[in-house]
Design a protein around this motif. Sequence first.
Motif, mmCIF file in Angstrom:
data_model
loop_
_atom_site.group_PDB
_atom_site.id
_atom_site.type_symbol
_atom_site.label_atom_id
_atom_site.label_comp_id
_atom_site.label_asym_id
_atom_site.label_seq_id
_atom_site.Cartn_x
_atom_site.Cartn_y
_atom_site.Cartn_z
ATOM 1 N N UNK A 1 -34.397 29.027 16.029
ATOM 2 C CA UNK A 1 -35.851 28.928 16.143
ATOM 3 C C UNK A 1 -36.546 29.935 15.232
ATOM 4 N N UNK A 2 -36.047 31.158 15.211
ATOM 5 C CA UNK A 2 -36.632 32.188 14.349
ATOM 6 C C UNK A 2 -36.525 31.807 12.880
ATOM 7 N N UNK A 3 -35.374 31.287 12.471
ATOM 8 C CA UNK A 3 -35.166 30.871 11.078
ATOM 9 C C UNK A 3 -36.147 29.756 10.716
ATOM 10 N N UNK A 4 -36.274 28.771 11.603
ATOM 11 C CA UNK A 4 -37.199 27.671 11.318
ATOM 12 C C UNK A 4 -38.645 28.143 11.249
ATOM 13 N N UNK A 5 -39.021 29.064 12.107
ATOM 14 C CA UNK A 5 -40.395 29.583 12.068
ATOM 15 C C UNK A 5 -40.656 30.357 10.786
ATOM 16 N N UNK A 6 -39.657 31.028 10.276
ATOM 17 C CA UNK A 6 -39.814 31.794 9.042
ATOM 18 C C UNK A 6 -39.843 30.868 7.823
ATOM 19 N N UNK A 7 -38.900 29.919 7.757
ATOM 20 C CA UNK A 7 -38.785 29.044 6.578
ATOM 21 C C UNK A 7 -39.661 27.807 6.649
ATOM 22 N N UNK A 8 -39.998 27.362 7.860
ATOM 23 C CA UNK A 8 -40.789 26.166 8.119
ATOM 24 C C UNK A 8 -39.998 24.874 7.939
ATOM 25 N N UNK A 9 -38.972 24.866 7.098
ATOM 26 C CA UNK A 9 -38.169 23.672 6.850
ATOM 27 C C UNK A 9 -36.802 24.106 6.341
ATOM 28 N N UNK A 10 -35.767 23.394 6.753
ATOM 29 C CA UNK A 10 -34.426 23.645 6.229
ATOM 30 C C UNK A 10 -33.569 22.432 6.518
ATOM 31 N N UNK A 11 -32.401 22.388 5.896
ATOM 32 C CA UNK A 11 -31.472 21.283 6.147
ATOM 33 C C UNK A 11 -30.500 21.668 7.260
ATOM 34 N N UNK A 12 -29.966 20.671 7.917
ATOM 35 C CA UNK A 12 -28.989 20.912 8.976
ATOM 36 C C UNK A 12 -27.745 21.567 8.397
ATOM 37 N N UNK A 13 -27.306 21.102 7.235
ATOM 38 C CA UNK A 13 -26.125 21.702 6.600
ATOM 39 C C UNK A 13 -26.324 23.185 6.319
ATOM 40 N N UNK A 14 -27.472 23.532 5.790
ATOM 41 C CA UNK A 14 -27.748 24.926 5.478
ATOM 42 C C UNK A 14 -27.803 25.775 6.745
ATOM 43 N N UNK A 15 -28.436 25.268 7.782
ATOM 44 C CA UNK A 15 -28.516 25.998 9.052
ATOM 45 C C UNK A 15 -27.128 26.183 9.664
ATOM 46 N N UNK A 16 -26.308 25.142 9.610
ATOM 47 C CA UNK A 16 -24.945 25.227 10.145
ATOM 48 C C UNK A 16 -24.134 26.269 9.380
ATOM 49 N N UNK A 17 -24.253 26.255 8.082
ATOM 50 C CA UNK A 17 -23.528 27.221 7.250
ATOM 51 C C UNK A 17 -23.978 28.649 7.566
ATOM 52 N N UNK A 18 -25.272 28.844 7.658
ATOM 53 C CA UNK A 18 -25.811 30.180 7.907
ATOM 54 C C UNK A 18 -25.419 30.716 9.290
ATOM 55 N N UNK A 19 -25.447 29.845 10.288
ATOM 56 C CA UNK A 19 -25.117 30.275 11.650
ATOM 57 C C UNK A 19 -23.623 30.154 11.960
ATOM 58 N N UNK A 20 -22.865 29.692 10.974
ATOM 59 C CA UNK A 20 -21.400 29.594 11.084
ATOM 60 C C UNK A 20 -20.958 28.712 12.253
ATOM 61 N N UNK A 21 -21.601 27.541 12.338
ATOM 62 C CA UNK A 21 -21.243 26.544 13.341
ATOM 63 C C UNK A 21 -21.235 25.175 12.669
ATOM 64 N N UNK A 22 -20.820 24.159 13.402
ATOM 65 C CA UNK A 22 -20.770 22.811 12.840
ATOM 66 C C UNK A 22 -22.163 22.173 12.818
ATOM 67 N N UNK A 23 -22.274 21.115 12.033
ATOM 68 C CA UNK A 23 -23.516 20.326 12.001
ATOM 69 C C UNK A 23 -23.846 19.815 13.395
ATOM 70 N N UNK A 24 -22.803 19.361 14.103
ATOM 71 C CA UNK A 24 -22.997 18.804 15.445
ATOM 72 C C UNK A 24 -23.577 19.853 16.401
#
Length: 110
Positions: free
Chosen positions: A11-34
């Motif tokens: 939530x914090x990342x989305x509020x800061x960036x306003x938009x991102x891809x699921x792949x990028x978020x998964x990579x950054x948080x070190x979890x799967x897309x699912x």
Amino acid sequence: MSPGERQQKLLEVLCFRRYDTIDNLARELKVSRRTICRDLVVLMCSYPIETVRGRYGGGVKIADGFHLNQRSCERQELNSEQITVLKKARAFFQGRELSILDSIIVLLCH
């Protein structure tokens, strides 16, 4: 990191960036897309988050105008002086505005 902590970070990342891809978020948080998709389903129940379809322009965004701050992250209790002032303010409202103020008082005092 617990699921709740990860969802808060997401939530914090989305509020800061306003938009991102699921792949990028998964990579950054070190979890799967699912896992990101499941976390988004949980967050969408409480926050104005929406997914955007598209092979190249798809992703996740937070509604324009929504911003997360520390006060919205942490529930704070009102002290008795603050409650008294809110109740005194009721005399200046009527109708729908009085109902809204009453709902705020109930929300903040319980």
